[in-house]
Scaffold this motif. Structure first.
Motif, PDB file in Angstrom:
ATOM      1  N   ILE A   1       0.852  -1.202   0.000  1.00 11.51           N
ATOM      2  CA  ILE A   1       0.000   0.000   0.000  1.00 11.51           C
ATOM      3  C   ILE A   1       0.883   1.245   0.000  1.00 11.51           C
ATOM      4  CG2 ILE A   1      -1.694   1.320   1.346  1.00 11.51           C
ATOM      5  CD1 ILE A   1      -2.912  -1.341   2.250  1.00 11.51           C
ATOM      6  N   GLU A   2       1.950   1.213   0.788  1.00 14.61           N
ATOM      7  CA  GLU A   2       2.864   2.367   0.825  1.00 14.61           C
ATOM      8  C   GLU A   2       3.379   2.685  -0.594  1.00 14.61           C
ATOM      9  OE1 GLU A   2       6.618   1.768   2.797  1.00 14.61           O
ATOM     10  OE2 GLU A   2       6.969   3.923   3.011  1.00 14.61           O
ATOM     11  N   LEU A   3       3.708   1.640  -1.333  1.00 16.79           N
ATOM     12  CA  LEU A   3       4.223   1.844  -2.691  1.00 16.79           C
ATOM     13  C   LEU A   3       3.140   2.410  -3.609  1.00 16.79           C
ATOM     14  CD1 LEU A   3       6.357  -1.419  -3.095  1.00 16.79           C
ATOM     15  CD2 LEU A   3       7.164   0.893  -2.559  1.00 16.79           C
ATOM     16  N   ARG A   4       1.935   1.854  -3.521  1.00 12.94           N
ATOM     17  CA  ARG A   4       0.836   2.354  -4.370  1.00 12.94           C
ATOM     18  C   ARG A   4       0.532   3.815  -4.035  1.00 12.94           C
ATOM     19  NH1 ARG A   4       1.721  -0.907  -7.962  1.00 12.94           N
ATOM     20  NH2 ARG A   4       0.649  -2.895  -8.105  1.00 12.94           N
ATOM     21  N   LEU A   5       0.486   4.160  -2.734  1.00 15.55           N
ATOM     22  CA  LEU A   5       0.174   5.541  -2.348  1.00 15.55           C
ATOM     23  C   LEU A   5       1.256   6.503  -2.826  1.00 15.55           C
ATOM     24  CD1 LEU A   5      -1.315   5.137   1.261  1.00 15.55           C
ATOM     25  CD2 LEU A   5      -2.517   5.424  -0.920  1.00 15.55           C
ATOM     26  N   ALA A   6       2.471   5.989  -2.986  1.00 16.08           N
ATOM     27  CA  ALA A   6       3.573   6.825  -3.487  1.00 16.08           C
ATOM     28  C   ALA A   6       3.549   6.912  -5.011  1.00 16.08           C
ATOM     29  CB  ALA A   6       4.903   6.268  -3.003  1.00 16.08           C
ATOM     30  N   GLY A   7       2.599   6.239  -5.631  1.00 18.88           N
ATOM     31  CA  GLY A   7       2.456   6.339  -7.082  1.00 18.88           C
ATOM     32  C   GLY A   7       3.201   5.279  -7.870  1.00 18.88           C
ATOM     33  N   VAL A   8       3.661   4.243  -7.185  1.00 21.99           N
ATOM     34  CA  VAL A   8       4.376   3.165  -7.891  1.00 21.99           C
ATOM     35  C   VAL A   8       3.355   2.273  -8.588  1.00 21.99           C
ATOM     36  CG1 VAL A   8       5.845   1.133  -7.597  1.00 21.99           C
ATOM     37  CG2 VAL A   8       6.318   3.222  -6.277  1.00 21.99           C
ATOM     38  N   ASN A   9       3.557   2.065  -9.878  1.00 19.52           N
ATOM     39  CA  ASN A   9       2.568   1.319 -10.675  1.00 19.52           C
ATOM     40  C   ASN A   9       3.005  -0.079 -11.081  1.00 19.52           C
ATOM     41  OD1 ASN A   9       0.046   2.484 -11.157  1.00 19.52           O
ATOM     42  ND2 ASN A   9       1.127   4.217 -12.120  1.00 19.52           N
ATOM     43  N   LEU A  10       4.264  -0.423 -10.834  1.00 19.68           N
ATOM     44  CA  LEU A  10       4.752  -1.747 -11.252  1.00 19.68           C
ATOM     45  C   LEU A  10       3.917  -2.848 -10.610  1.00 19.68           C
ATOM     46  CD1 LEU A  10       8.651  -1.521 -10.943  1.00 19.68           C
ATOM     47  CD2 LEU A  10       7.305  -1.796 -13.018  1.00 19.68           C
ATOM     48  N   PRO A  11       3.837  -4.012 -11.255  1.00 19.81           N
ATOM     49  CA  PRO A  11       3.203  -5.142 -10.592  1.00 19.81           C
ATOM     50  C   PRO A  11       3.933  -5.465  -9.281  1.00 19.81           C
ATOM     51  CG  PRO A  11       3.768  -5.682 -12.870  1.00 19.81           C
ATOM     52  CD  PRO A  11       4.354  -4.335 -12.579  1.00 19.81           C
ATOM     53  N   ILE A  12       3.160  -5.763  -8.243  1.00 14.51           N
ATOM     54  CA  ILE A  12       3.746  -6.089  -6.932  1.00 14.51           C
ATOM     55  C   ILE A  12       3.287  -7.485  -6.535  1.00 14.51           C
ATOM     56  CG2 ILE A  12       3.894  -5.474  -4.483  1.00 14.51           C
ATOM     57  CD1 ILE A  12       3.183  -2.597  -5.230  1.00 14.51           C
ATOM     58  N   LEU A  13       4.242  -8.325  -6.165  1.00 15.36           N
ATOM     59  CA  LEU A  13       3.916  -9.673  -5.682  1.00 15.36           C
ATOM     60  C   LEU A  13       4.134  -9.721  -4.173  1.00 15.36           C
ATOM     61  CD1 LEU A  13       3.289 -12.718  -6.144  1.00 15.36           C
ATOM     62  CD2 LEU A  13       5.753 -13.057  -6.504  1.00 15.36           C
ATOM     63  N   LYS A  14       3.084 -10.127  -3.455  1.00 15.65           N
ATOM     64  CA  LYS A  14       3.257 -10.423  -2.028  1.00 15.65           C
ATOM     65  C   LYS A  14       3.720 -11.864  -1.925  1.00 15.65           C
ATOM     66  CE  LYS A  14       0.547 -10.586   2.330  1.00 15.65           C
ATOM     67  NZ  LYS A  14       1.447 -11.508   2.932  1.00 15.65           N
TER      68      LYS A  14
END
Ligand SMILES: Cc1ncc(COP(=O)(O)O)c(C=O)c1O
Length: 374
Positions: A68-81
């Motif tokens: 979520i921190e990355l998305r809120l910072a505007g990061v759009n790359l695919p993220i794998l948990k």
């Protein structure tokens, strides 16, 4: 400057580490970089933004808030948990467009319902247990779980298969090779049985990238090596790496003490002769580990000085000797270069009986990170 004790993150070095990995594995493979644990202490947002600009394909996190921190910072790359979600995390994970590692039927069915209620198809990667002994569907049940996802979970899209390699950084190759073979065989069987093809089959951590080219498959997942360290001294050092950070502070106070004078809590060090003692504002609350009490060292103006007395929460002391030209305000290097002297994260790891991973992760939040251009 309000942050005397600070980290300089060498984004230029992290960038060249990634580019060196890219050169080694070839352009046809994808790269996922592990930015969990705040990018191993380097700053997940800044590392991810740089990675997005230079063409990294994926990011890897351990927790939903990290993503979520990355998305809120505007990061759009695919993220794998890298691990499954707890049920109460699922909605947030789906809404923030995470891909999620899955390995258990009930959990998969719950995730499908969460995705349905958000009306958003969610990407999942099947985590197969081949020898890590942590999480993962047992290899003999992987086919069945894949089938459940494909047939019974319209809101999940099974795109990836993954496993993890616990001894890929060791000289002996046998166990890892066996894992890779079993993993590839399981993937093939799943694909044949269910008549579909995984888009991304992946298992290579830093040890795999350096020591096992057969593990590279569709995508590699480096962590520690992108921050500049080989995962162990047994891995081939075929890819050039440069350190991702330096950790610095400044001399805050200097005093001359007489022979016999004690320094710090517990009076564990007593000056054997008249000595100049420097204090610097870094302690165990910053990640300057308390085990450095009477055993660590720091660099000032290219000279190494021993830590004396116990490391305090916010301050520590070093012995400048019986004569000194060190002044209040001079730079104190805890990790990094000073003149032609270096204290590396490897040195900390050895002294602290741990690994470089923990060294960079344990530099605390109070220590402001400053970012070099890249
Ligand atoms: C699933 C997974 N992949 C990749 C990595 C990266 O590993 P390393 O830092 O050893 O390259 C980790 C880190 O522990 C991990 O958990």
């Amino acid at each position: 400057m309000l942050y005397q004790t600070h980290v300089r993150v060498h984004l230029n070095n992290i960038r060249s580490n990634i580019e060196n990995i890219r050169k080694a594995i070839g352009p046809e493979r994808k790269i996922l970089i592990a930015v969990k644990a705040d990018g191993y202490g380097h700053g997940a947002v800044e590392v991810s933004k740089m990675a997005e600009k230079i063409g990294v394909d994926w990011l890897g996190v351990a927790t939903v808030p990290e993503a979520i921190e990355l998305r809120l910072a505007g990061v759009n790359l695919p993220i794998l948990k890298f691990s499954p979600c707890f049920p109460e995390e699922m909605t947030e994970a789906v809404n923030h467009r995470l891909a999620i590692a899955v390995c258990e039927t009930n959990n998969v069915l719950l995730l499908n319902e969460a995705a349905r209620s958000c009306n958003r198809v969610t990407e999942v990667h099947l985590k197969i247990e081949t020898g890590m002994g942590r999480i993962g569907v047992p290899i003999d049940q992987a086919k069945e779980l894949a089938g459940r996802i494909i047939k019974d979970c319209p809101f999940l899209r099974l795109t990836g298969a993954m496993t993890h390699l616990p001894v890929s950084d060791e000289a002996s190759k046998t166990f890892t090779q066996r894992q890779i073979d079993r993993f590839k065989k399981a993937v093939k069987e799943i694909e044949q049985t269910h008549g579909f093809k995984f888009e991304l089959v992946h298992c290579a951590n830093s040890g795999g990238i350096l020591g096992h080219p057969e593990s590279w498959l569709d995508m590699v997942r480096p962590g520690i090596m992108l921050y500049g360290y080989y995962p162990s001294d047994e891995t081939p050092q075929t890819i050039v790496l440069a350190p991702g950070l330096s950790f610095k502070t400044r001399v805050s106070f200097i005093k001359k003490v007489s022979a016999g004078c004690s320094i710090g809590y517990g009076r564990t060090w007593v000056a054997p002769e008249d000595s100049y003692i420097a204090t610097f504002p870094a302690g165990y609350a910053d990640g300057f580990n308390r085990l450095f009490s009477n055993s660590g060292r720091v660099l000032i103006n290219g000279v190494s000085y021993p830590v004396v007395g116990r490391v305090c929460m916010d301050q520590s002391m070093c012995n400048l000797g019986s004569n000194t030209d060190v002044k209040v305000g001079d730079e104190v290097v805890l990790i990094g270069w000073s003149g032609n002297q270096n204290i590396s994260a490897y040195e900390w790891a050895e002294k602290l009986g741990t690994i470089t991973y923990e060294v960079t992760c344990q530099i605390s939040k109070r220590v402001r990170r400053f970012y070099d251009d890249y």
